[in-house]
Design an enzyme around this catalytic site. Structure first.
Site, PDB file in Angstrom:
ATOM      1  N   SER B 119       0.813  -1.218   0.000  1.00 27.69           N
ATOM      2  CA  SER B 119       0.000   0.000   0.000  1.00 27.69           C
ATOM      3  C   SER B 119       0.846   1.269   0.000  1.00 27.69           C
ATOM      4  O   SER B 119       0.337   2.337  -0.278  1.00 27.69           O
ATOM      5  CB  SER B 119      -0.964   0.007   1.188  1.00 27.69           C
ATOM      6  N   LYS B 157       0.201   4.791   6.775  1.00 32.58           N
ATOM      7  CA  LYS B 157      -0.228   5.702   5.713  1.00 32.58           C
ATOM      8  C   LYS B 157       0.291   7.101   5.968  1.00 32.58           C
ATOM      9  O   LYS B 157       0.618   7.458   7.093  1.00 32.58           O
ATOM     10  CB  LYS B 157      -1.766   5.768   5.672  1.00 32.58           C
TER      11      LYS B 157
END
Lengths: 198, 198
Positions: B119, B157
């Site tokens: 990701s 993230k």
DNA sequence: TCTGTTGTTCTCCATCGGTTCTCTTTAGGG
DNA sequence: CCCTAAAGAGAACCGATGGAGAACAACAGA
């Protein structure tokens, strides 16, 4: 990477007087000690030293300027310089070393290079990363190597060796694989590890 | 875990005078000895020393402040487990540690996680990389954080915090930024460094 | 049970020190 | 001699640090 004269002076001063300070000096204190009148100016130099990995980054914390402990038991790997696709290795003048976890080391002699440029960005090797290289003169296909091309350029690329042809693959959509005859390319080492600081 | 100036002073004082005390000093006694007027303030510093493992946690007991006997410092920071977008951290059973270069550490407590998944691939964080995380509960916009979402998922993230909204940006063209209300997201740490083995 | 001591948790606040600017001065190399 | 990089001055910003103090909870001894 390469320190300017003033940066070197300031680093030397810090290394010299590290013991003499009660607490890690603040910018103001160091200013006074150095005869500077502007914190902002000194800050610029300290930033450069942080960049070079010689001073702990002080991330807006008010904890003063601390040197990064330069390997007391000397398990450091030499930081030889900068590698940029298409230019010879730019050597770092003073013998700088870097602490590297054993797990990132190969079996043979290793050294560290700082990456400059984006030619391997698609492999997750970014501008400013440090790569751990194991000194070798051969590699297996698919390994990422430090290659000396035509006795001039040094570059970091994925290698693919065929009889009569060597292909160096950059990992950047904007660049093309480069083809050479085997005697134009000399392998200097293979990539064993990578370190990045945020 | 690095101490602030005052924390260091107080620790030094304790280490210095450890023998001279009849009993381990109470907060009030230490306050007087140090010229402080507020127990609460001192308590804050002592807490920090407890966090750093230098002082025994005094869990509401009235036994005073005792130093933890300092053995030779164990190098390496704990490898806590694996982080994958969309799943809780998968803990490593036994306490495993990893040697990490000083330059990659923050000023607070740090730990290492192994990355699983793609990701953050566009930021050069690949599957299998090890990330060094500094334990914190807040971050600046643009930093890469370990975030706990809705008490269930943990993910790595880039964060963007606005009043009333938190956006977590993956770095993967195939994924969309995710929006949450601030109370759904808890920051657990911020990314300070990265290690990769080839 | 009452009471005083001790640790814990708050909130509030001043200051200091790191950061970021812009602008100016100096030095060195072609 | 000129041009650029390096170095310094200084102001403005703002958040980390460290301190004060109040309220409260846990505990021990009377």
């Amino acid at each position: 990477m390469k320190l300017t004269r003033r940066q070197q002076q300031i680093y030397d001063y810090l290394a010299q007087n590290a013991e003499h300070f009660e607490h890690p000096p603040t910018l103001d204190e160091l200013c006074r000690a150095l005869g500077l009148r502007s914190r902002g100016s000194l800050h610029k130099h300290i930033q450069a030293l942080v960049e070079a990995g010689l001073v702990e980054p002080m991330d807006r914390s008010h904890r003063g300027i601390r040197l990064v402990p330069q390997g007391p038991d000397e398990p450091g790997i030499p930081l030889l310089g900068t590698i940029a696709a298409g230019r010879p290795i730019e050597a770092v003048p003073q013998a700088e070393t870097m602490q590297v976890p054993e797990v990132l080391l190969g079996k043979g002699a290793c050294y560290v290079l700082k990456v400059s440029g984006d030619s391997m960005i698609d492999e997750g090797i970014l501008d400013g990363d440090y790569v751990v290289i194991e000194q070798r003169d051969s590699a297996r296909n698919g390994e990422i190597v430090v290659a000396l091309i035509g006795n001039e350029e040094v570059t970091l690329k994925r290698i693919e060796q065929h009889p009569g042809q060597v292909i160096l693959h950059p990992a950047n959509a904007a660049m093309e694989p480069m083809r050479y005859s085997p005697d134009e390319v000399r392998i200097q080492g293979v990539l064993k590890g990578l370190l990045r600081r945020y």
